[in-house]
Design a protein around this motif. Structure first.
Motif, short mmCIF file in Angstrom:
data_model
loop_
_atom_site.label_atom_id
_atom_site.label_comp_id
_atom_site.label_asym_id
_atom_site.label_seq_id
_atom_site.Cartn_x
_atom_site.Cartn_y
_atom_site.Cartn_z
N THR A 1 0.57 -1.25 -0.02
CA THR A 1 0.18 0.04 0.05
C THR A 1 0.91 1.36 -0.08
N ASN B 1 2.29 1.70 -3.25
CA ASN B 1 1.30 2.14 -4.33
C ASN B 1 1.24 3.72 -4.05
N LEU B 2 1.12 4.04 -2.86
CA LEU B 2 0.83 5.42 -2.58
C LEU B 2 1.83 6.42 -3.16
N ARG B 3 3.12 5.77 -3.09
CA ARG B 3 4.17 6.61 -3.30
C ARG B 3 4.24 6.63 -4.85
N SER B 4 3.92 5.66 -5.38
CA SER B 4 4.04 5.74 -7.11
C SER B 4 2.87 6.65 -7.57
N GLN B 5 1.68 6.84 -6.87
CA GLN B 5 0.56 7.53 -7.15
C GLN B 5 1.02 9.07 -7.11
N THR B 6 1.70 9.37 -6.07
CA THR B 6 2.02 10.75 -5.62
C THR B 6 3.46 11.10 -6.14
#
Length: 106
Positions: free
Chosen positions: A91, A94-99
């Motif tokens: 998670t 995924n958060l880092r890749s989305q931001t």
């Protein structure tokens, strides 16, 4: 002799002979065994839950736990703990890749 560093590396066995042959050639890394023991001691406060499962699955889990010299309930808790940590890491990735590499705190 082969060494495993994660319980997920252990295959499911259809026969006890296959399982015995596997463990004759495989050992558990010390770090993994220590983390399994430590995880059991971290949970001094616990609650009881009811979990229904197929009796054959429980028998296989108990057999696996015995082969690792673990209590089957402790092994299940270890598996859940490892999976929870994996989900948290996934998670966060995924958060880092989305931001674009930024987290909510940074």
């Amino acid at each position: 002799m082969n060494a495993i560093s994660s319980w997920e590396e252990v295959p499911l066995f259809d026969r006890e002979e296959a399982e015995a042959a596997y463990w004759a050639e495989t050992r558990v890394e010390v770090r993994l065994m220590e983390s399994s023991v430590a995880a059991g001691s971290e949970l001094s406060d616990s609650i009881t839950i009811t979990l229904r499962m197929d009796p054959r699955m429980l028998a296989r889990i108990k057999r696996l736990a015995r082969s690792r010299y673990l209590n089957y309930q402790s092994m299940i808790k270890q598996w859940l703990s490892e999976r929870m940590e994996q989900e948290i890491r996934d998670t966060q990735i995924n958060l880092r890749s989305q931001t674009g590499g930024r987290t909510q705190n940074g």
